[in-house]
Design a protein around this motif. Structure first.
Motif, mmCIF file in Angstrom:
data_model
loop_
_atom_site.group_PDB
_atom_site.id
_atom_site.type_symbol
_atom_site.label_atom_id
_atom_site.label_comp_id
_atom_site.label_asym_id
_atom_site.label_seq_id
_atom_site.Cartn_x
_atom_site.Cartn_y
_atom_site.Cartn_z
ATOM 1 N N ALA A 1 0.848 -1.210 0.000
ATOM 2 C CA ALA A 1 0.000 0.000 0.000
ATOM 3 C C ALA A 1 0.878 1.253 0.000
ATOM 4 O O ALA A 1 0.604 2.214 -0.723
ATOM 5 C CB ALA A 1 -0.918 -0.003 1.218
ATOM 6 N N LEU A 2 1.949 1.224 0.788
ATOM 7 C CA LEU A 2 2.843 2.394 0.835
ATOM 8 C C LEU A 2 3.427 2.671 -0.548
ATOM 9 O O LEU A 2 3.503 3.819 -0.985
ATOM 10 C CB LEU A 2 3.973 2.158 1.847
ATOM 11 N N GLN A 3 3.811 1.588 -1.226
ATOM 12 C CA GLN A 3 4.391 1.773 -2.566
ATOM 13 C C GLN A 3 3.371 2.416 -3.503
ATOM 14 O O GLN A 3 3.680 3.349 -4.234
ATOM 15 C CB GLN A 3 4.835 0.428 -3.139
ATOM 16 N N GLN A 4 2.133 1.926 -3.437
ATOM 17 C CA GLN A 4 1.104 2.484 -4.328
ATOM 18 C C GLN A 4 0.814 3.947 -3.992
ATOM 19 O O GLN A 4 0.695 4.792 -4.880
ATOM 20 C CB GLN A 4 -0.192 1.674 -4.220
ATOM 21 N N ILE A 5 0.730 4.243 -2.695
ATOM 22 C CA ILE A 5 0.403 5.617 -2.279
ATOM 23 C C ILE A 5 1.457 6.583 -2.803
ATOM 24 O O ILE A 5 1.143 7.628 -3.375
ATOM 25 C CB ILE A 5 0.276 5.706 -0.739
ATOM 26 N N SER B 1 3.205 11.129 -6.067
ATOM 27 C CA SER B 1 4.550 11.701 -6.214
ATOM 28 C C SER B 1 4.525 13.137 -6.750
ATOM 29 O O SER B 1 5.349 13.954 -6.387
ATOM 30 C CB SER B 1 5.409 10.810 -7.113
ATOM 31 N N ASP B 2 3.539 13.460 -7.610
ATOM 32 C CA ASP B 2 3.534 14.817 -8.155
ATOM 33 C C ASP B 2 2.421 15.681 -7.547
ATOM 34 O O ASP B 2 1.950 16.615 -8.154
ATOM 35 C CB ASP B 2 3.404 14.769 -9.682
ATOM 36 N N SER C 1 0.623 14.980 1.929
ATOM 37 C CA SER C 1 1.559 14.279 2.821
ATOM 38 C C SER C 1 0.858 13.106 3.474
ATOM 39 O O SER C 1 -0.348 13.162 3.752
ATOM 40 C CB SER C 1 2.026 15.214 3.943
ATOM 41 N N LEU C 2 1.658 12.079 3.726
ATOM 42 C CA LEU C 2 1.110 10.894 4.381
ATOM 43 C C LEU C 2 1.573 10.860 5.835
ATOM 44 O O LEU C 2 2.755 11.037 6.125
ATOM 45 C CB LEU C 2 1.582 9.628 3.657
ATOM 46 N N SER D 1 8.194 10.315 4.366
ATOM 47 C CA SER D 1 8.755 11.019 3.213
ATOM 48 C C SER D 1 8.700 10.173 1.932
ATOM 49 O O SER D 1 8.508 10.704 0.847
ATOM 50 C CB SER D 1 10.196 11.446 3.506
ATOM 51 N N ASP D 2 8.902 8.872 2.041
ATOM 52 C CA ASP D 2 8.744 7.998 0.869
ATOM 53 C C ASP D 2 8.419 6.591 1.361
ATOM 54 O O ASP D 2 8.408 6.341 2.560
ATOM 55 C CB ASP D 2 9.995 8.000 -0.027
ATOM 56 N N TRP D 3 8.147 5.676 0.443
ATOM 57 C CA TRP D 3 7.642 4.379 0.906
ATOM 58 C C TRP D 3 8.670 3.603 1.712
ATOM 59 O O TRP D 3 8.336 2.854 2.630
ATOM 60 C CB TRP D 3 7.048 3.550 -0.235
ATOM 61 N N ARG D 4 9.962 3.820 1.411
ATOM 62 C CA ARG D 4 10.991 3.116 2.190
ATOM 63 C C ARG D 4 10.997 3.614 3.631
ATOM 64 O O ARG D 4 11.160 2.849 4.577
ATOM 65 C CB ARG D 4 12.371 3.331 1.571
ATOM 66 N N HIS D 5 10.792 4.926 3.784
ATOM 67 C CA HIS D 5 10.710 5.489 5.124
ATOM 68 C C HIS D 5 9.505 4.881 5.860
ATOM 69 O O HIS D 5 9.604 4.474 7.019
ATOM 70 C CB HIS D 5 10.597 7.031 5.021
ATOM 71 N N GLY D 6 8.382 4.792 5.135
ATOM 72 C CA GLY D 6 7.177 4.210 5.729
ATOM 73 C C GLY D 6 7.431 2.777 6.191
ATOM 74 O O GLY D 6 7.070 2.384 7.302
ATOM 75 N N GLU D 7 8.096 2.005 5.336
ATOM 76 C CA GLU D 7 8.396 0.608 5.679
ATOM 77 C C GLU D 7 9.281 0.534 6.917
ATOM 78 O O GLU D 7 9.093 -0.321 7.781
ATOM 79 C CB GLU D 7 9.154 -0.030 4.510
#
Ligand code: ATP
Length: 389
Positions: free
Chosen positions: A143-147, A152-153, A157-158, A201-207
């Protein structure tokens, strides 16, 4: 479309609870000699597929058959139909994501709130489905990757918050913030005071935030699962238009997506739990029971509005927190996870009997947007006037 007609059709718009079923593969240790001596003699010689009590019938139905030792003409094969989707033991995380989670995330990105809860016996794959592992990322990381791919543009903010509800000493329910620097939390009505939100900030951060939180989660080995969750874990995703400075604001896109990994209900006989594990298990079973009572009462109330909607949600912190969902005000999906081995027959049968009626539960789709349009109100007044005249 005329605004009044649009409003009427909007009022009628409601959707059913999404009920998904995922069957866990028989793991290497699942091709086992059953622990229950009643099954042992026969099953030791049977190929693995004959030991399965649950099989996929169609993409929306399954058949449940009792193990030979229980059959004796009393218990028959049953069909459970009407699931939103059945995921077979060899279904991948991506497949589950596409069919179940992607629509929820797409709606979330449009500002529509929703909740997904994983429900099933201990060791049946709830945590695996929600979080997965490095090689098989689950619903959360996907889900984070999709969000992030889809925002991205944009200027949104998540925010993520994650907490767990445990039972301390088998008596008192307590809520812990699992984010870095997280503390004990208190619940006032259905709101948690002091729950920390992390801006992602990005999906890796979310993970990373999620994986760190999971390290703090209460888990212990039990007979049913070598790493059994001993708490109810709740993750909130909130997306906010940056123009609103993070404040919840009517004008902003303030959808919330809640993902719940329930601790799996356990049968004392199966787990052999004792001491602290037994107290935890009582708490886990009680929360599952309250969760089910809420849904049953909601269903009965919807079928017969004369029946009051019972306030079972007050009986556990989890259901208090999820009150809007338990009362059918916001939409919800459930993924039932089950094990299909012969010795899992009773657990699987109980879960299916209990939970399949929930697929009839309806939710109002967008309650916050259901304000009456001026033309609709005017039309109503005109009609009343005509009646009076
Ligand atoms: N679909 C699957 N594919 C491969 N392995 C799986 C699958 N589902 C579960 N497992 C494995 O089965 C074991 C138990 O799964 P998991 O911990 O997710 O169960 P659970 O339902 O969350 O249990 P509990 O309620 O006790 O926490 C884990 O080792 C997990 O990796």
């Amino acid at each position: 479309m005329d605004p009044a007609t649009e409003e009427t059709s909007d009022m009628a718009k409601s959707e059913s609870l999404g009920l998904f079923l995922r069957i866990r593969p028989l793991l290497q240790s699942g091709v086992r000699v059953d622990r229950n001596p009643r099954f042992r003699r026969k099953s030791a010689f049977e190929p693995w597929f004959q030991k399965m009590c649950l099989r996929v019938k169609t993409s929306r139905s399954v058949t449940l058959s009792p193990p030979l030792a229980l059959e004796r003409g009393r218990t028959k094969t049953e069909v459970y139909d009407g699931f939103s989707q059945v995921f077979s033991p060899d279904s991948s995380q991506e497949e589950v994501y596409e069919k179940m989670m992607r629509p929820l995330v797409e709606d979330f990105l449009k500002g529509k709130s929703g909740m997904l809860a994983a429900f099933g016996p201990s060791g049946s794959g709830k945590t695996h489905t929600i979080f997965g592992c490095n090689r098989q990322p689950g619903m959360m990381p996907l889900a984070l990757q999709q969000i992030f791919k889809e925002t991205s543009d944009s200027t949104r903010s998540l925010f993520i918050s994650i907490f767990e509800i445990r039972c301390e000493g088998g008596k008192e329910e307590r809520v812990f913030d699992l984010s870095p620097n997280g503390v004990d939390l208190t619940m006032h009505r259905s709101t948690l005071k002091g729950l920390h939100e992390v801006v992602i900030s990005d999906w890796r951060h979310g993970e990373f935030v999620i994986s760190q939180a999971l390290l703090r989660r209460a888990t212990s080995p039990t007979n049913a699962n070598s790493q059994s969750s001993r708490s109810q874990c709740v993750i909130n995703l909130r997306i906010v238009d940056d123009k609103s400075n993070g404040e919840v604001n009517d004008q902003a896109n303030d959808g919330v997506l809640i993902i719940v990994d329930l601790a799996g209900a356990e049968r004392e006989k199966r787990t052999g739990n004792q001491g602290v594990r037994l107290l935890e298990s009582n708490f886990i079973n009680k929360t599952s029971m309250v969760f089910c009572l809420c849904l049953r009462s909601l269903l009965e109330h919807q079928k017969n509005p004369m029946k009051p909607l019972e306030k079972h949600f007050q009986d556990s912190l989890l259901t208090k927190y999820l009150r809007d969902y338990m009362e059918g005000k916001k939409r919800m999906a459930l993924i039932l996870t089950v094990k299909a081995g012969g010795e899992d027959y009773h657990n699987t049968s109980c879960l299916l009997k209990q939970a399949t009626p929930y697929m009839e539960i309806k939710f109002n789709n967008e309650p916050s947007k259901r304000r009456l349009s001026p033309s609709f109100v005017l039309k109503g007044y005109k009609e009343k006037l005509e009646v009076i005249q």
